[in-house]
Design a protein around this motif. Structure first.
Motif, PDB file in Angstrom:
ATOM      1  N   LEU A 116       0.817  -1.211   0.000  1.00  0.00           N
ATOM      2  CA  LEU A 116       0.000   0.000   0.000  1.00  0.00           C
ATOM      3  C   LEU A 116       0.847   1.255   0.000  1.00  0.00           C
ATOM      4  O   LEU A 116       0.496   2.260  -0.643  1.00  0.00           O
ATOM      5  N   ASP A 117       1.967   1.235   0.703  1.00  0.00           N
ATOM      6  CA  ASP A 117       2.801   2.433   0.793  1.00  0.00           C
ATOM      7  C   ASP A 117       3.438   2.751  -0.554  1.00  0.00           C
ATOM      8  O   ASP A 117       3.455   3.912  -0.986  1.00  0.00           O
ATOM      9  N   LEU A 118       3.959   1.730  -1.259  1.00  0.00           N
ATOM     10  CA  LEU A 118       4.532   1.966  -2.580  1.00  0.00           C
ATOM     11  C   LEU A 118       3.463   2.457  -3.554  1.00  0.00           C
ATOM     12  O   LEU A 118       3.707   3.364  -4.355  1.00  0.00           O
ATOM     13  N   PRO A 174      -4.455   8.600  -4.484  1.00  0.00           N
ATOM     14  CA  PRO A 174      -4.104   7.826  -3.287  1.00  0.00           C
ATOM     15  C   PRO A 174      -4.580   8.446  -1.976  1.00  0.00           C
ATOM     16  O   PRO A 174      -5.090   7.734  -1.102  1.00  0.00           O
ATOM     17  N   ALA A 175      -4.439   9.744  -1.819  1.00  0.00           N
ATOM     18  CA  ALA A 175      -4.820  10.376  -0.554  1.00  0.00           C
ATOM     19  C   ALA A 175      -6.311  10.270  -0.294  1.00  0.00           C
ATOM     20  O   ALA A 175      -6.754  10.218   0.861  1.00  0.00           O
ATOM     21  N   VAL A 204       1.657   5.454   3.684  1.00  0.00           N
ATOM     22  CA  VAL A 204       0.811   4.579   4.478  1.00  0.00           C
ATOM     23  C   VAL A 204       1.707   3.695   5.334  1.00  0.00           C
ATOM     24  O   VAL A 204       2.472   2.870   4.815  1.00  0.00           O
ATOM     25  N   ALA A 205       1.663   3.881   6.654  1.00  0.00           N
ATOM     26  CA  ALA A 205       2.403   3.048   7.593  1.00  0.00           C
ATOM     27  C   ALA A 205       1.416   2.112   8.286  1.00  0.00           C
ATOM     28  O   ALA A 205       0.420   2.578   8.873  1.00  0.00           O
ATOM     29  N   LEU A 206       1.663   0.800   8.200  1.00  0.00           N
ATOM     30  CA  LEU A 206       0.705  -0.193   8.695  1.00  0.00           C
ATOM     31  C   LEU A 206       1.184  -0.835   9.985  1.00  0.00           C
ATOM     32  O   LEU A 206       2.380  -0.975  10.238  1.00  0.00           O
ATOM     33  N   ARG A 207       0.209  -1.256  10.789  1.00  0.00           N
ATOM     34  CA  ARG A 207       0.509  -2.121  11.939  1.00  0.00           C
ATOM     35  C   ARG A 207      -0.734  -2.971  12.201  1.00  0.00           C
ATOM     36  O   ARG A 207      -1.845  -2.626  11.774  1.00  0.00           O
TER      37      ARG A 207
END
Length: 256
Positions: A196-198, A220-221, A249-252
């Motif tokens: 997702l971040d790429l 994307p935003a 997008v940083a995921l956890r």
């Protein structure tokens, strides 16, 4: 060249829907990312766009023309496909594999020309594999095969490039290099991605799929919001622009 899907539907023989009422528009020169969980329909949609399968409903259009009405050879001169699956046992050299991309541009049964060889070498250079023409396909790693597949697609000189998980098997450096290249190539690119971040950083538009339907589409935003990422993927996300203005997008893992 613009590629579109209009109200696409695809079903299994038992009528189980794989895609339903999917609409997508990739303007000329844009990079569109297909995102969604496993089983959301990304690969199925790419196969329909590529003409490897036919929709049960709706149409695929190239510059407004129904893809099914166009001669296959004409389409092959404009549309190239990079699959996530490559054959393991092809008894070919890297050069032979890349030259397959020149077939739509040669007269039937015509031999490989000096120009074909020059273009093949240039495509391998662009993929970071200059001088690999005589290497055996079976000796390559998964990431190397992926880069050769990209070179084969590039030597086809397409107007539309369809990619199914093109960053699979690639190391981090080559993932960034591939996506940087996509944004600079004079092609319309539609890529199924799992990162997702790429996708947020490099795609002009995102089409987010879940259970065979479009959940959201747009920049994307607008598409990759924290709420939507958690709802579709089941993970929490921190989203927002970085110092360059790119959406990140940083995921956890979702708590509880």
């Amino acid at each position: 060249m613009r590629i579109e899907a209009r109200d696409i539907g695809r079903r299994l023989r038992d009528a189980t829907p794989l895609l339903a009422e999917v609409t997508l528009s990739a303007p000329t020169g844009s990079t569109v990312g297909l995102l969604g969980p496993n089983g959301s329909g990304k690969s199925t949609l790419l196969r329909l766009l590529a003409g490897l399968d036919r929709p049960d409903d709706g149409r695929v259009l190239l510059d407004g023309a129904d893809r099914r009405a166009l001669p296959r050879r004409q389409v092959a001169r404009h549309v190239a496909v990079v699959s996530q699956h490559t054959p393991d046992d092809a008894d070919m050299t890297v050069g032979d594999v890349v030259l397959l991309g020149r077939i739509p541009h040669r007269a039937r049964l015509a031999p490989v020309s000096a120009d074909d060889l020059r273009r093949s070498a240039a495509a391998l250079d662009r993929a970071g594999l200059g001088g690999w023409e005589n290497r055996s396909w079976t000796s390559l790693s998964g990431g190397e095969r992926q880069r050769v597949a990209l070179a084969r697609a590039l030597v086809q000189e397409p107007d539309v490039l369809l990619l199914d998980e093109p960053t699979n098997h690639l190391d981090i450096r080559h993932r960034f290099a591939l996506l940087e290249d996509l944004t600079r190539l004079p092609v319309t690119a539609v890529a199924a991605l799992h990162d997702l971040d790429l996708a947020a950083q490099y795609c002009d538009e995102i089409v987010l799929l879940a259970a065979g339907r479009v959940v959201a589409c747009g920049p994307p935003a607008a598409v990759l919001t924290a709420d939507r990422v958690e709802r579709v993927f089941g993970v929490t996300a921190e989203v927002g622009p970085d110092v360059t203005g790119r959406h990140r997008v940083a995921l956890r893992a979702a708590s509880g």
